[in-house]
Design a protein around this motif. Structure first.
Motif, PDB file in Angstrom:
ATOM      1  N   THR A  33      31.487  54.390  93.322  1.00  0.00           N
ATOM      2  CA  THR A  33      30.381  54.411  94.465  1.00  0.00           C
ATOM      3  C   THR A  33      30.389  53.285  95.192  1.00  0.00           C
ATOM      4  OG1 THR A  33      29.070  52.912  92.774  1.00  0.00           O
ATOM      5  CG2 THR A  33      28.857  55.174  92.257  1.00  0.00           C
ATOM      6  N   THR A  90      28.092  51.172  97.763  1.00  0.00           N
ATOM      7  CA  THR A  90      26.707  50.965  98.254  1.00  0.00           C
ATOM      8  C   THR A  90      26.689  50.128  99.247  1.00  0.00           C
ATOM      9  OG1 THR A  90      26.068  50.830  96.170  1.00  0.00           O
ATOM     10  CG2 THR A  90      24.403  49.861  97.541  1.00  0.00           C
ATOM     11  N   TYR A  91      25.797  50.419 100.634  1.00  0.00           N
ATOM     12  CA  TYR A  91      25.890  49.809 101.820  1.00  0.00           C
ATOM     13  C   TYR A  91      24.412  49.356 102.187  1.00  0.00           C
ATOM     14  CZ  TYR A  91      26.376  48.920 106.887  1.00  0.00           C
ATOM     15  OH  TYR A  91      26.421  48.393 108.145  1.00  0.00           O
ATOM     16  N   LEU A  92      24.161  48.119 101.812  1.00  0.00           N
ATOM     17  CA  LEU A  92      22.648  47.733 102.038  1.00  0.00           C
ATOM     18  C   LEU A  92      22.108  47.401 103.631  1.00  0.00           C
ATOM     19  CD1 LEU A  92      20.392  47.389 100.123  1.00  0.00           C
ATOM     20  CD2 LEU A  92      20.465  44.832 100.352  1.00  0.00           C
ATOM     21  N   HIS A 150      22.704  43.203  90.984  1.00  0.00           N
ATOM     22  CA  HIS A 150      23.607  44.142  90.294  1.00  0.00           C
ATOM     23  C   HIS A 150      23.871  43.454  88.811  1.00  0.00           C
ATOM     24  CE1 HIS A 150      27.720  45.514  88.724  1.00  0.00           C
ATOM     25  NE2 HIS A 150      26.994  46.626  88.738  1.00  0.00           N
ATOM     26  N   LEU A 201      28.330  45.278 101.400  1.00  0.00           N
ATOM     27  CA  LEU A 201      28.623  46.380 100.653  1.00  0.00           C
ATOM     28  C   LEU A 201      29.161  46.155  99.196  1.00  0.00           C
ATOM     29  CD1 LEU A 201      29.553  47.071 103.649  1.00  0.00           C
ATOM     30  CD2 LEU A 201      29.861  49.449 102.592  1.00  0.00           C
ATOM     31  N   GLN A 202      29.148  46.994  98.145  1.00  0.00           N
ATOM     32  CA  GLN A 202      29.719  46.986  96.976  1.00  0.00           C
ATOM     33  C   GLN A 202      30.568  48.049  96.694  1.00  0.00           C
ATOM     34  OE1 GLN A 202      28.126  47.289  92.974  1.00  0.00           O
ATOM     35  NE2 GLN A 202      28.090  44.949  92.882  1.00  0.00           N
ATOM     36  N   GLU A 233      20.979  48.508  88.892  1.00  0.00           N
ATOM     37  CA  GLU A 233      20.912  48.092  90.258  1.00  0.00           C
ATOM     38  C   GLU A 233      19.596  48.131  90.644  1.00  0.00           C
ATOM     39  OE1 GLU A 233      24.303  50.825  92.194  1.00  0.00           O
ATOM     40  OE2 GLU A 233      23.066  51.772  90.747  1.00  0.00           O
ATOM     41  N   GLY A 244      19.031  51.449 102.056  1.00  0.00           N
ATOM     42  CA  GLY A 244      20.551  51.286 102.306  1.00  0.00           C
ATOM     43  C   GLY A 244      21.203  52.758 102.004  1.00  0.00           C
ATOM     44  N   GLN A 282      24.202  54.907  99.503  1.00  0.00           N
ATOM     45  CA  GLN A 282      25.047  54.831  98.276  1.00  0.00           C
ATOM     46  C   GLN A 282      25.896  56.159  98.578  1.00  0.00           C
ATOM     47  OE1 GLN A 282      24.286  55.090  94.071  1.00  0.00           O
ATOM     48  NE2 GLN A 282      24.714  53.086  94.369  1.00  0.00           N
ATOM     49  N   TRP A 286      28.815  58.376  96.420  1.00  0.00           N
ATOM     50  CA  TRP A 286      29.904  58.719  95.336  1.00  0.00           C
ATOM     51  C   TRP A 286      31.015  59.374  95.835  1.00  0.00           C
ATOM     52  CZ3 TRP A 286      26.969  60.508  90.285  1.00  0.00           C
ATOM     53  CH2 TRP A 286      25.882  59.527  90.269  1.00  0.00           C
TER      54      TRP A 286
END
Length: 362
Positions: free
Chosen positions: A124, A126-128, A135, A150-151, A163, A176, A178, A180
């Motif tokens: 995954t 994730t861009y905030l 998290h 990002l994560q 999250e 944000g 997300q 996958w």
């Protein structure tokens, strides 16, 4: 028959000599990249496709602009505990778009979030865009990403995490993206891992006399390379903002699947008869043929156009998904459900575990 076999052997020998350098280069490259594929030290395939595999870059007069396959509005829906998402990939509009499994444009208001839940078999990203998200997982990993961060999370053989949004003082939502991404079959059972990418680490570039600003999150744009080794499956991610009158031609690896999600404003994609004006919250899906995309914002536009451009290497494998479990066969999905319920084969630490941040939902 013996004569044919002899001729075939001679032909193979001749080709081996003629293309020796190319064959050796390709084999050496693949041996290096896959040598540790079943270990936790595997770093993933290169973000910048090597000439040994994909060929040398084409000259400008040889490039082909990708046509648009379809463009559609991402409809808002409920997800998690009180969160709202605009999901475009992973809907009837767009499925089996390898390596992409799901794309959510999420909005998490105070009191909402994604409490404790498992994953297996995917990554995954994730861009905030606004706010902050905390998290925490069952391995003791914990942290926070803020606007612009990002994560990259690799679920591998199994992870359980939460999250949860920060409660902003002004009561505003956390917003944000997300994405996958499927994992190659041989990496479905790798160890889970994380890679946080801070906004300050992301290279930026301005083109077209400052009318186009590009954040090179992953991949390459106009001579600027991103931070490497972010994900196992090769994916390019660019955050592009175009001022009125600006335009961009962005190269993409040939044969990769690609899309653009429009975050704000209206942007025209494509050239000639294929040129299409696309508004906010749409997913623009490009044809696989071609090695660049073209986008512009009209000179008289009232606001900038901003979009999230993503391309990924298609994986030649079957996808069988049940919620957060993404495997290659129905039997593997059944096994994932059993492993999670019995706390085994990667989910041992899930037994009795509860996140601290998830308790705010109780």
């Amino acid at each position: 028959m013996k004569v044919l076999f002899l001729l075939f052997s001679i032909a193979i020998a001749f080709l081996s000599v003629a293309f020796k350098d190319s064959i050796v280069t390709t084999i050496d490259f693949l041996k290096t990249e896959y040598a540790n594929i079943n270990t936790t030290s595997f770093k993933g395939l290169p973000l910048i496709p090597p000439p040994a595999i994909y060929g040398a870059p084409k000259s400008a007069n040889m490039t082909v602009t990708r046509a648009i396959r379809k463009a559609f509005l991402a409809i808002e829906q409920s997800e998690g505990a009180g969160a709202r998402v605009r999901r475009s990939i992973g809907t009837p509009q767009l499925r089996n778009f390898s390596p992409f499994l799901m794309l959510d444009h999420f909005t998490i208001k105070p009191g909402a979030g994604f409490p404790d839940h498992p994953h297996r078999g995917q990554e995954t990203i994730t861009y905030l865009l606004e706010g902050a998200v905390d998290h925490e997982d069952f391995a003791g990993n914990a942290g926070t990403i803020e606007a612009g961060d990002l994560q990259f999370m690799t679920a591998g053989k199994g992870i359980m995490h939460a999250e949860m949004p920060r409660q902003n003082a002004d009561g505003s939502a956390n917003i944000g993206m997300q994405l996958w991404v499927d994992l190659p079959e041989k990496l479905k059972k790798c160890e889970p891992r994380y890679r946080d990418l801070r906004a300050s680490e992301i290279p930026n570039i301005d083109i077209d006399d400052g009318k186009v600003h590009i954040k090179v999150i992953s991949g390459q744009s106009h001579g600027v390379d991103s931070v490497k080794e972010l994900a196992y499956t090769p994916v390019w991610i660019l955050d592009v903002e175009i001022k009125p009158g600006g335009k961009i031609t962005q190269n993409l690896p040939e044969g990769w699947n690609a899309f653009a999600y429009t975050l704000s404003g209206s942007t025209s994609f494509g050239v000639g008869a294929d040129k299409t004006l696309v508004g906010q919250f749409h997913n623009v899906v490009f044809e696989q043929k071609g090695d660049e995309i073209y986008a512009e914002v009209e000179d008289g536009a009232k606001e900038n156009g901003r979009f999230f451009l993503v391309a990924g290497l298609p994986l030649d494998q079957k996808v069988v998904q049940y919620g957060p479990f993404v495997l290659n066969t129905q039997e593997e999905v059944y096994q994932a459900l059993m492993d999670f319920q019995t706390h085994s084969n990667g989910f041992e630490r899930a037994k009795g575990w509860e996140s601290e941040i998830g308790k705010s939902m109780v």
